[in-house]
Design a protein around this motif. Structure first.
Motif, PDB file in Angstrom:
ATOM      1  N   ILE A 173       0.839  -1.206   0.000  1.00 17.19           N
ATOM      2  CA  ILE A 173       0.000   0.000   0.000  1.00 17.19           C
ATOM      3  C   ILE A 173       0.871   1.251   0.000  1.00 17.19           C
ATOM      4  N   ILE A 174       1.874   1.275   0.838  1.00 25.98           N
ATOM      5  CA  ILE A 174       2.761   2.446   0.931  1.00 25.98           C
ATOM      6  C   ILE A 174       3.562   2.594  -0.358  1.00 25.98           C
ATOM      7  N   THR A 175       4.071   1.491  -0.892  1.00 24.28           N
ATOM      8  CA  THR A 175       4.846   1.543  -2.138  1.00 24.28           C
ATOM      9  C   THR A 175       4.002   2.080  -3.294  1.00 24.28           C
ATOM     10  N   MET A 176       2.781   1.634  -3.440  1.00 24.32           N
ATOM     11  CA  MET A 176       1.918   2.070  -4.543  1.00 24.32           C
ATOM     12  C   MET A 176       1.532   3.538  -4.418  1.00 24.32           C
ATOM     13  N   ASN A 177       1.440   4.066  -3.225  1.00 23.94           N
ATOM     14  CA  ASN A 177       1.061   5.465  -3.044  1.00 23.94           C
ATOM     15  C   ASN A 177       2.231   6.424  -3.119  1.00 23.94           C
ATOM     16  N   VAL A 178       3.436   5.975  -2.826  1.00 23.10           N
ATOM     17  CA  VAL A 178       4.597   6.867  -2.755  1.00 23.10           C
ATOM     18  C   VAL A 178       5.437   6.818  -4.031  1.00 23.10           C
ATOM     19  N   ASP A 179       5.636   5.664  -4.594  1.00 18.50           N
ATOM     20  CA  ASP A 179       6.529   5.491  -5.738  1.00 18.50           C
ATOM     21  C   ASP A 179       5.909   6.084  -7.008  1.00 18.50           C
ATOM     22  N   LYS A 180       6.649   6.972  -7.693  1.00 19.55           N
ATOM     23  CA  LYS A 180       6.159   7.622  -8.919  1.00 19.55           C
ATOM     24  C   LYS A 180       6.047   6.645 -10.087  1.00 19.55           C
ATOM     25  N   ALA A 181       6.718   5.523 -10.017  1.00 19.52           N
ATOM     26  CA  ALA A 181       6.607   4.532 -11.085  1.00 19.52           C
ATOM     27  C   ALA A 181       5.204   3.935 -11.136  1.00 19.52           C
TER      28      ALA A 181
END
Length: 148
Positions: A24-32
């Motif tokens: 969840i955190i990766t999908m919301n923070v990472d611009k990729a």
């Protein structure tokens, strides 16, 4: 140290929750993994959809609809023959689903029955072409998914 089955279940839940939170955190923070809305005012656009249906029906009553062709200079849009092209007003919207920054809108300004959208603005790939135009007070719409 010996772990009983109750502790194992708690550790499994904590591990699973940690795993889900990481994604969840990766999908919301990472611009990729950036995700954009199709339109900013999605619900307003959907409420006005009946107008689009009416415009499409008006365009279908014409003996010839708007057409387009990819050339080396760009995208050539041709309006129906037999119309006074000087009185056609409207806009051409090219929407790129993969990147909001590539979307653009061009007003219709005709000196003949053709309009050229320069090639420098059109990258290869999928585009949604939308031509909203008006002739003698009657609105028309042409929309199509194109691949350049």
């Amino acid at each position: 140290m010996k772990i009983n089955w109750g502790t194992s279940i708690v550790l499994a839940f904590v591990g699973f929750i940690s795993f889900i939170m990481y994604f969840i955190i990766t999908m919301n923070v990472d611009k990729a993994y950036d995700h954009e809305l199709v339109t900013e005012d999605y619900y307003g656009v959907e409420l006005a959809y009946q107008n689009d249906i009416d415009r499409l029906n008006n365009a279908n009553t014409l003996s010839e609809n708007v057409s387009y062709k990819k050339t080396k200079d760009g995208l050539v849009i041709t309006f129906p023959k037999g119309l006074d092209y000087k009185t056609i007003k409207g806009k051409i919207i090219l929407y790129r689903p993969s990147s909001k920054q590539l979307d653009f809108e061009t007003p219709i300004s005709l000196s003949d029955a053709h309009l050229l959208v320069k090639d420098k603005r059109l990258l290869d790939g999928r585009w949604n072409l939308r031509i909203e135009w008006e002739y003698q007070g009657k609105p028309y719409l042409f929309k199509e998914e194109i691949h350049l």
